[in-house]
Design a protein around this motif. Sequence first.
Motif, short mmCIF file in Angstrom:
data_model
loop_
_atom_site.label_atom_id
_atom_site.label_comp_id
_atom_site.label_asym_id
_atom_site.label_seq_id
_atom_site.Cartn_x
_atom_site.Cartn_y
_atom_site.Cartn_z
N ARG A 147 0.80 -1.23 0.00
CA ARG A 147 0.00 0.00 0.00
C ARG A 147 0.83 1.28 0.00
NH1 ARG A 147 -5.23 -0.63 0.80
NH2 ARG A 147 -5.45 1.44 1.70
N GLN A 148 2.02 1.24 -0.58
CA GLN A 148 2.83 2.46 -0.66
C GLN A 148 2.18 3.47 -1.60
OE1 GLN A 148 3.83 -0.55 -1.86
NE2 GLN A 148 5.86 -1.12 -1.09
N GLY A 149 2.51 4.74 -1.39
CA GLY A 149 2.22 5.74 -2.40
C GLY A 149 3.26 5.65 -3.50
N LEU A 150 2.89 6.06 -4.70
CA LEU A 150 3.81 6.03 -5.83
C LEU A 150 3.77 7.36 -6.57
CD1 LEU A 150 2.50 2.88 -5.71
CD2 LEU A 150 4.27 2.60 -7.43
N GLY A 151 4.89 7.69 -7.19
CA GLY A 151 4.97 8.84 -8.08
C GLY A 151 6.00 8.55 -9.13
N ASP A 152 5.72 8.88 -10.39
CA ASP A 152 6.74 8.63 -11.41
C ASP A 152 7.71 9.80 -11.46
OD1 ASP A 152 5.79 10.58 -13.37
OD2 ASP A 152 4.14 9.20 -13.79
N SER A 153 8.81 9.60 -12.16
CA SER A 153 9.95 10.52 -12.09
C SER A 153 10.03 11.50 -13.24
CB SER A 153 11.25 9.70 -12.02
OG SER A 153 11.24 8.85 -10.90
N ALA A 154 8.97 11.62 -14.04
CA ALA A 154 8.97 12.58 -15.13
C ALA A 154 8.84 14.00 -14.58
CB ALA A 154 7.82 12.29 -16.09
N ASN A 155 9.19 14.98 -15.41
CA ASN A 155 8.93 16.36 -15.03
C ASN A 155 7.43 16.60 -14.88
OD1 ASN A 155 11.67 17.47 -15.09
ND2 ASN A 155 11.59 17.10 -17.29
N GLN A 156 6.66 16.10 -15.84
CA GLN A 156 5.21 16.09 -15.74
C GLN A 156 4.83 14.74 -15.13
OE1 GLN A 156 4.52 17.27 -20.04
NE2 GLN A 156 3.00 18.59 -19.04
N PHE A 157 4.73 14.72 -13.83
CA PHE A 157 4.65 13.44 -13.12
C PHE A 157 3.22 13.11 -12.70
CE2 PHE A 157 5.27 16.76 -10.01
CZ PHE A 157 4.43 16.42 -8.97
N HIS A 158 3.01 11.83 -12.40
CA HIS A 158 1.77 11.35 -11.80
C HIS A 158 2.06 10.92 -10.36
CE1 HIS A 158 1.39 10.44 -16.15
NE2 HIS A 158 0.14 10.85 -15.98
N ALA A 195 8.11 19.48 -20.72
CA ALA A 195 7.49 18.42 -21.53
C ALA A 195 8.45 17.93 -22.60
CB ALA A 195 6.20 18.94 -22.15
N ARG A 196 9.18 18.86 -23.21
CA ARG A 196 10.14 18.47 -24.24
C ARG A 196 11.27 17.63 -23.64
NH1 ARG A 196 11.31 23.29 -25.91
NH2 ARG A 196 9.47 23.36 -27.26
N ALA A 197 11.72 17.99 -22.44
CA ALA A 197 12.76 17.21 -21.78
C ALA A 197 12.29 15.79 -21.50
CB ALA A 197 13.20 17.90 -20.49
N ASP A 198 11.04 15.64 -21.09
CA ASP A 198 10.50 14.29 -20.84
C ASP A 198 10.53 13.44 -22.10
OD1 ASP A 198 9.96 14.56 -18.13
OD2 ASP A 198 7.91 15.28 -18.44
N SER A 199 10.29 14.05 -23.26
CA SER A 199 10.22 13.30 -24.52
C SER A 199 11.57 13.14 -25.19
CB SER A 199 9.24 13.99 -25.49
OG SER A 199 9.74 15.27 -25.88
N GLN A 200 12.61 13.80 -24.63
CA GLN A 200 13.94 13.75 -25.24
C GLN A 200 15.00 13.24 -24.27
OE1 GLN A 200 14.70 17.68 -26.85
NE2 GLN A 200 13.20 17.43 -28.50
N GLY A 201 14.64 12.19 -23.55
CA GLY A 201 15.61 11.53 -22.69
C GLY A 201 16.09 12.36 -21.52
#
Length: 471
Positions: A291-302, A446-452
């Motif tokens: 039951r941990q919380g999670l968050g992804d590591s993108a700049n535009q994160f969930h 957003a561009r950084a997320d899509s460009q590695g």
Amino acid sequence: MAPAAMRTAAQSLSGVRPVSFWLDDPGRPDALPALTGDEHCDLLVIGGGYSGLWTALIAKERDPERDVVLIEGHEVGWAASGRNGGFCAASLTHGLPNGLERWPDEIRKLEELGEQNLDAIEAAVARYSIDCAFERTGEIDVATEPHQLEELREWHQEAEKLGFTGVEFLDQEALRAEVDSPTFLGGLLDRRGVAMLNPAKLAWGLKRACLDLGVRVYEHTRGLELARTATGMAVRTPYGKVLARRVALGTNIFPSLVKRVRPYTVPVYDYALMTEPLTADQLASVGWKNRQGLGDSANQFHYFRLSEDNRILWGGYDAIYPYGGRLSADFDQRPETFLKLAGQFFECFPQLAGVRFSHAWGGAIDTCSRFSAFFGTAHRGRVAYAAGFTGLGVGATRFGADVMLDLLSGERTERTGLEMVRTKPMPFPPEPFAWAGIELTKRSLARADSQGGRRNLWLRTMDRMGLGFDS
């Protein structure tokens, strides 16, 4: 989004209720009457979210004889305190990397104070019997792209070199044994530094605890104007006024009664979905036993987590700044963001195809350019404020309450001596420069997320200046 995926996402939203899941509760307490006439007190707290509630509560804990009044412009917990994801983090600095970059000489003390603060929240929940589903289950930062995985690995190695050993690196197999998504490549697990809770019930429980200790609470009572008197401060309200020796401002994203504070924050609208409760088979398909919380590591994160009744809260990604920093209930609903979030949810958890969302909502976060709270006083030390929590208000507001009370006491303490407390972030520029700069930053992220993860000149310049934009 492909047409078929868009149809699936749209169908999942067909019965959604346009309200925060946390606030849509039959146990929601009735609002208390508004203030009419004049009030007198030792301490007036303005704002009935976490910041104000913790300030009023701790003020009475420090001195039970102190006469404390709290006023709230709407209802206790109705704004950010009742609309967030329910992640209660120990970090006071928006994560160890941000704190280490900004306050390297203080980071060990800041981490220690953050741990103590989370322990104190857990103790208060138990002491006042606050039924808010508090679970100290930790959090996992997830990599969904190869560059994110490498960044997490490098950061874990750096943290260990510095002696911060509370985080464990998980490879893909270990991570998917915890929570199973085909998009997960690895992650960092913090077992003790984050708790999950029901945020609205925490606010309502703090309100009850304040009342039990003798705090007088008035709802539907806005603070309209702040003025100095011979013996303290006067705050005008719609139907009266409050005369107080000291005032603590916990209004956060709402315009501060100390006008010079306003340029330091901007409102960022954040959005979330909540699923219907998962069946036992659906939950088993995801795993998530711990039951941990999670968050992804993108700049535009969930960010995503399980509720007490095994729903999945899924939020984040879009961070919307309205031109001019305008606050409006019109921004609480954004169908294009909800559709986007729903599609991304099923990309993450394809095994949950057919699950529907029950609630969709949004709300404003008080964002500042350094991602963590700032503090100060006005009117010769009679007024204190804390703001700019940037998404960490569930936990860090309690620390901010302690700081405000320290500042109002006029005594130097361990907290008030911190560089983090003594300094301010860079203020946001006036319009149209604020909107243009924020939009350019969002597009660059957003561009950084899509460009590695490669950051363009604008982001590198912002990094060098210590500036940023986040929710």
